[in-house]
Design a protein around this motif. Sequence first.
Motif, PDB file in Angstrom:
ATOM      1  N   HIS A 166       2.824   4.333   2.833  1.00  0.00           N
ATOM      2  CA  HIS A 166       2.695   4.042   4.212  1.00  0.00           C
ATOM      3  C   HIS A 166       1.728   2.754   4.302  1.00  0.00           C
ATOM      4  N   THR A 167       1.843   1.833   4.861  1.00  0.00           N
ATOM      5  CA  THR A 167       0.729   0.546   5.069  1.00  0.00           C
ATOM      6  C   THR A 167       0.278   0.710   6.605  1.00  0.00           C
ATOM      7  N   TYR A 168      -1.089   0.346   6.484  1.00  0.00           N
ATOM      8  CA  TYR A 168      -1.848   0.706   7.778  1.00  0.00           C
ATOM      9  C   TYR A 168      -2.814  -0.284   7.817  1.00  0.00           C
ATOM     10  N   ALA A 169      -3.664  -0.378   8.912  1.00  0.00           N
ATOM     11  CA  ALA A 169      -4.832  -1.200   9.193  1.00  0.00           C
ATOM     12  C   ALA A 169      -5.899  -0.323   9.235  1.00  0.00           C
ATOM     13  N   PRO A 170      -6.859   0.001   8.236  1.00  0.00           N
ATOM     14  CA  PRO A 170      -7.974   0.753   8.071  1.00  0.00           C
ATOM     15  C   PRO A 170      -9.060   0.493   9.250  1.00  0.00           C
ATOM     16  N   ARG A 171      -9.384   1.663  10.044  1.00  0.00           N
ATOM     17  CA  ARG A 171     -10.186   1.447  11.189  1.00  0.00           C
ATOM     18  C   ARG A 171     -11.612   2.047  11.000  1.00  0.00           C
ATOM     19  N   GLU A 172     -11.472   3.381  11.532  1.00  0.00           N
ATOM     20  CA  GLU A 172     -12.834   4.363  11.240  1.00  0.00           C
ATOM     21  C   GLU A 172     -12.847   4.946  10.174  1.00  0.00           C
ATOM     22  N   SER A 173     -11.706   5.215   9.288  1.00  0.00           N
ATOM     23  CA  SER A 173     -11.826   5.986   8.145  1.00  0.00           C
ATOM     24  C   SER A 173     -10.658   5.037   6.946  1.00  0.00           C
ATOM     25  N   LEU A 174     -10.918   5.464   5.725  1.00  0.00           N
ATOM     26  CA  LEU A 174      -9.790   4.884   4.836  1.00  0.00           C
ATOM     27  C   LEU A 174      -8.625   5.748   4.475  1.00  0.00           C
ATOM     28  N   PRO A 175      -8.908   7.209   4.520  1.00  0.00           N
ATOM     29  CA  PRO A 175      -7.673   7.761   4.080  1.00  0.00           C
ATOM     30  C   PRO A 175      -6.504   7.305   5.120  1.00  0.00           C
ATOM     31  N   CYS A 176      -5.128   7.970   4.469  1.00  0.00           N
ATOM     32  CA  CYS A 176      -3.843   7.385   4.939  1.00  0.00           C
ATOM     33  C   CYS A 176      -3.594   8.039   6.298  1.00  0.00           C
ATOM     34  N   PRO A 177      -3.437   7.506   7.320  1.00  0.00           N
ATOM     35  CA  PRO A 177      -3.203   8.263   8.583  1.00  0.00           C
ATOM     36  C   PRO A 177      -1.954   9.106   8.570  1.00  0.00           C
ATOM     37  N   ALA A 178      -0.917   8.720   7.708  1.00  0.00           N
ATOM     38  CA  ALA A 178       0.254   9.586   7.455  1.00  0.00           C
ATOM     39  C   ALA A 178       0.113  10.887   6.608  1.00  0.00           C
ATOM     40  N   THR A 181      -6.087  -9.941   8.808  1.00  0.00           N
ATOM     41  CA  THR A 181      -6.642  -8.487   9.232  1.00  0.00           C
ATOM     42  C   THR A 181      -6.280  -7.668   7.951  1.00  0.00           C
ATOM     43  N   ALA A 182      -7.230  -6.679   7.633  1.00  0.00           N
ATOM     44  CA  ALA A 182      -7.070  -5.980   6.665  1.00  0.00           C
ATOM     45  C   ALA A 182      -5.820  -5.002   6.636  1.00  0.00           C
ATOM     46  N   GLN A 183      -5.199  -4.849   5.791  1.00  0.00           N
ATOM     47  CA  GLN A 183      -4.078  -3.702   5.495  1.00  0.00           C
ATOM     48  C   GLN A 183      -4.285  -2.879   4.141  1.00  0.00           C
ATOM     49  N   MET A 184      -4.058  -1.873   4.344  1.00  0.00           N
ATOM     50  CA  MET A 184      -4.016  -0.715   3.193  1.00  0.00           C
ATOM     51  C   MET A 184      -2.697  -0.290   2.833  1.00  0.00           C
ATOM     52  N   GLN A 185      -2.469   0.218   1.628  1.00  0.00           N
ATOM     53  CA  GLN A 185      -1.201   0.765   1.510  1.00  0.00           C
ATOM     54  C   GLN A 185      -1.465   2.263   0.557  1.00  0.00           C
ATOM     55  N   CYS A 186      -1.027   3.066   1.084  1.00  0.00           N
ATOM     56  CA  CYS A 186      -0.940   4.483   0.336  1.00  0.00           C
ATOM     57  C   CYS A 186      -0.192   4.612  -0.724  1.00  0.00           C
ATOM     58  N   GLN A 187      -0.805   5.134  -2.025  1.00  0.00           N
ATOM     59  CA  GLN A 187      -0.095   5.003  -3.052  1.00  0.00           C
ATOM     60  C   GLN A 187       0.525   6.380  -3.421  1.00  0.00           C
ATOM     61  N   ASN A 188       0.609   7.078  -2.355  1.00  0.00           N
ATOM     62  CA  ASN A 188       1.271   8.328  -2.346  1.00  0.00           C
ATOM     63  C   ASN A 188       2.516   8.518  -1.797  1.00  0.00           C
ATOM     64  N   CYS A 189       2.431   7.915  -0.254  1.00  0.00           N
ATOM     65  CA  CYS A 189       3.640   8.057   0.486  1.00  0.00           C
ATOM     66  C   CYS A 189       3.943   6.446   0.934  1.00  0.00           C
ATOM     67  N   GLY A 230      -2.966  11.592   4.660  1.00  0.00           N
ATOM     68  CA  GLY A 230      -4.371  11.839   4.484  1.00  0.00           C
ATOM     69  C   GLY A 230      -4.818  11.607   3.186  1.00  0.00           C
ATOM     70  N   SER A 231      -4.105  11.114   2.284  1.00  0.00           N
ATOM     71  CA  SER A 231      -4.414  10.823   0.798  1.00  0.00           C
ATOM     72  C   SER A 231      -5.407   9.608   0.762  1.00  0.00           C
ATOM     73  N   THR A 232      -6.681   9.624  -0.153  1.00  0.00           N
ATOM     74  CA  THR A 232      -7.444   8.734  -0.081  1.00  0.00           C
ATOM     75  C   THR A 232      -7.056   7.876  -1.518  1.00  0.00           C
ATOM     76  N   HIS A 233      -5.804   7.919  -2.073  1.00  0.00           N
ATOM     77  CA  HIS A 233      -5.476   7.059  -3.094  1.00  0.00           C
ATOM     78  C   HIS A 233      -4.639   5.867  -2.300  1.00  0.00           C
ATOM     79  N   CYS A 234      -5.541   5.002  -2.098  1.00  0.00           N
ATOM     80  CA  CYS A 234      -4.919   3.844  -1.202  1.00  0.00           C
ATOM     81  C   CYS A 234      -5.331   2.616  -1.766  1.00  0.00           C
ATOM     82  N   LYS A 235      -4.716   1.543  -1.537  1.00  0.00           N
ATOM     83  CA  LYS A 235      -5.429   0.199  -2.123  1.00  0.00           C
ATOM     84  C   LYS A 235      -5.298  -0.874  -0.989  1.00  0.00           C
ATOM     85  N   VAL A 236      -6.078  -1.983  -1.110  1.00  0.00           N
ATOM     86  CA  VAL A 236      -5.977  -3.035  -0.221  1.00  0.00           C
ATOM     87  C   VAL A 236      -4.996  -4.049  -0.565  1.00  0.00           C
ATOM     88  N   ILE A 237      -3.965  -4.141   0.502  1.00  0.00           N
ATOM     89  CA  ILE A 237      -3.007  -5.334   0.194  1.00  0.00           C
ATOM     90  C   ILE A 237      -3.238  -6.444   0.850  1.00  0.00           C
TER      91      ILE A 237
END
Length: 120
Positions: free
Chosen positions: A78-90, A68-76, A92-99
């Motif tokens: 936070h690691t999360y699975a992207p679903r509807e949108s890519l911004p960090c759910p914790a 499964t896809a996992q993203m990590q916010c480069q600001n906070c 709201g940053s869009t500075h995230c990378k695919v891990i």
Amino acid sequence: MHELAVTESILEIALRHAEGSKATHITDLYLVVGELASIVDDSVQFYWDFVSEGTIAAGATLHFRRVTAQMQCQNCQHTYAPRESLPCPACGSTHCKVIAGEEFYLESIEIDQPAVGETS
């Protein structure tokens, strides 16, 4: 159509390792495919049946494990699975990378080898 080239590469890798182990037959191949990789399992299977014909890998079973896809916010961080949108759910940053989720590799193969004392 890129699945053909990918499948040919899988075959080449499997044959190289199997022959190095003096395999008589490749029985199973275990592939890891990330959710974000543009690989279609059915297409790989279709091409596999074609490209492996006449080799020690003919008839081998392909096993696909999806990651499964996992993203990590480069600001906070936070690691999360992207679903509807890519911004960090914790935050709201869009500075995230695919891990995780972009993987595609041959994890392992199972082979038959000659019995002890047998020559091939």
